[in-house]
Design an enzyme around this catalytic site. Sequence first.
Site, PDB file in Angstrom:
ATOM      1  N   SER A 174      -9.049   1.306  -3.741  1.00  0.00           N
ATOM      2  CA  SER A 174      -8.876   2.595  -4.376  1.00  0.00           C
ATOM      3  C   SER A 174      -8.296   2.409  -5.171  1.00  0.00           C
ATOM      4  O   SER A 174      -8.392   3.275  -5.771  1.00  0.00           O
ATOM      5  CB  SER A 174      -7.343   2.980  -3.275  1.00  0.00           C
ATOM      6  OG  SER A 174      -7.149   1.283  -2.884  1.00  0.00           O
ATOM      7  N   ASP A 208      -2.797  -3.877  -7.716  1.00  0.00           N
ATOM      8  CA  ASP A 208      -4.012  -3.968  -7.564  1.00  0.00           C
ATOM      9  C   ASP A 208      -3.807  -2.409  -9.046  1.00  0.00           C
ATOM     10  O   ASP A 208      -4.907  -3.400 -10.307  1.00  0.00           O
ATOM     11  CB  ASP A 208      -4.289  -2.146  -6.696  1.00  0.00           C
ATOM     12  CG  ASP A 208      -4.213  -3.354  -5.166  1.00  0.00           C
ATOM     13  OD1 ASP A 208      -3.464  -4.344  -5.562  1.00  0.00           O
ATOM     14  OD2 ASP A 208      -4.277  -2.982  -4.039  1.00  0.00           O
TER      15      ASP A 208
END
Length: 387
Positions: free
Chosen positions: A128, A172
């Site tokens: 993602s 992330d």
Amino acid sequence: MPQLIPQVNTAFTERFSTPELTIFSPGRMNFIGEHTDYNLGFVLPASIDKGIAVAVAASKDGKTSIYSVDKDELLEVDITQPLKRSDIGWANYVLGVVDQLQKAGAQLSNFNCVFGGNIPIGSGLSSSAALENGIGFALNELFGLGLDRMKLLHLSQLAEHEFVGVKCGIMDQFSSMMGKKDQAMKLDCRSLDYGFYPVDFGDYQIVLLNSNVEHNLASSEYNVRRSQCEEGIEVMQRKFPGIKSLRDVEMHMLNTCKDELTEVVYRRCKYIIEENQRLNDFVAALEQKDFTQCGQILFTAHEAMRTEYEITCPEIDVLVDLAKQQPGILGSRMMGGGFGGCTLNLVHKTNMDAFVEVMTREYKTKTGIALSAYRIAVGDGVHRVNQ
Ligand code: GLA
């Protein structure tokens, strides 16, 4: 990823014309420090040599067309009109970034985009963030927006909060955007200061084992964990008004507040405080090349995720329990947001082939699920590639 870039470029050319530019945006692994990011603690991730390729060009037909090679799905939308959430899961990562760019004042025209990846979705490798960063970086280049990497990664995180609905931390997006080949990054998620450590485990190697249990953080307990930590902070602030996040809390402070906290919230807070400590211990052991100690910390971290933060799942626990019994293993733990995905394993090079073979066989026997093993290398953060 020899074939990924040509594959995405070819798909673009077949559907539209020649792409104006192509971006590679990596996924990430994380050596230690899970769920510490949104508690403003430390993480130790690295950008990997697998991720998502994004090809783009301006569109001349008054609409934006986005094609996912892996899903064979096309989304058509006019981005000059107000954007709505889509029923297509991946579309929200893309539209979320477009939405954030526009909110930040960027003047965007319609564009064509093709993307594809070589990291499995929901496997804890952050496909993602790779997609969000890839789209943001590509549009920044395509439209000459002049945004720097720091701004782009924050927009990616906001897209995930607002369009996708996962209240993720910064790890992330940060590691995918700022990563460096062959280096792990120690990131302070409060100050956003970061430093690099060579990924060198001597005679030992990292292998990721994918349980092939897909997680979906949006519908999982991820956001629940975040609010349990916030609840802990609220209660503890009554005694310690200076604390702003679990980063500021030490074990003795938590224990002073034990009676005012629910048993579950106490355990969640304890996990975060100890996970930050484990990360610092891991870095110290890595600097001293004490890989046995690094491995022990990985096992301990897994146990804490299983019993205190409760983010593992039976299949992942099977993987770690099996790994423990294998020759040449120093440590193993689940990696990423949890509830499925991959384990990270530190294994002696001479035992690696046998390790993967036995784990694959035993995991199948115990769970009925096929295992996938990835011997991953650490690559650079998001960058432009030749078409
Ligand atoms: C997901 C989130 C990250 C982080 C990890 C757990 O990957 O996106 O922000 O919280 O889970 O460490």
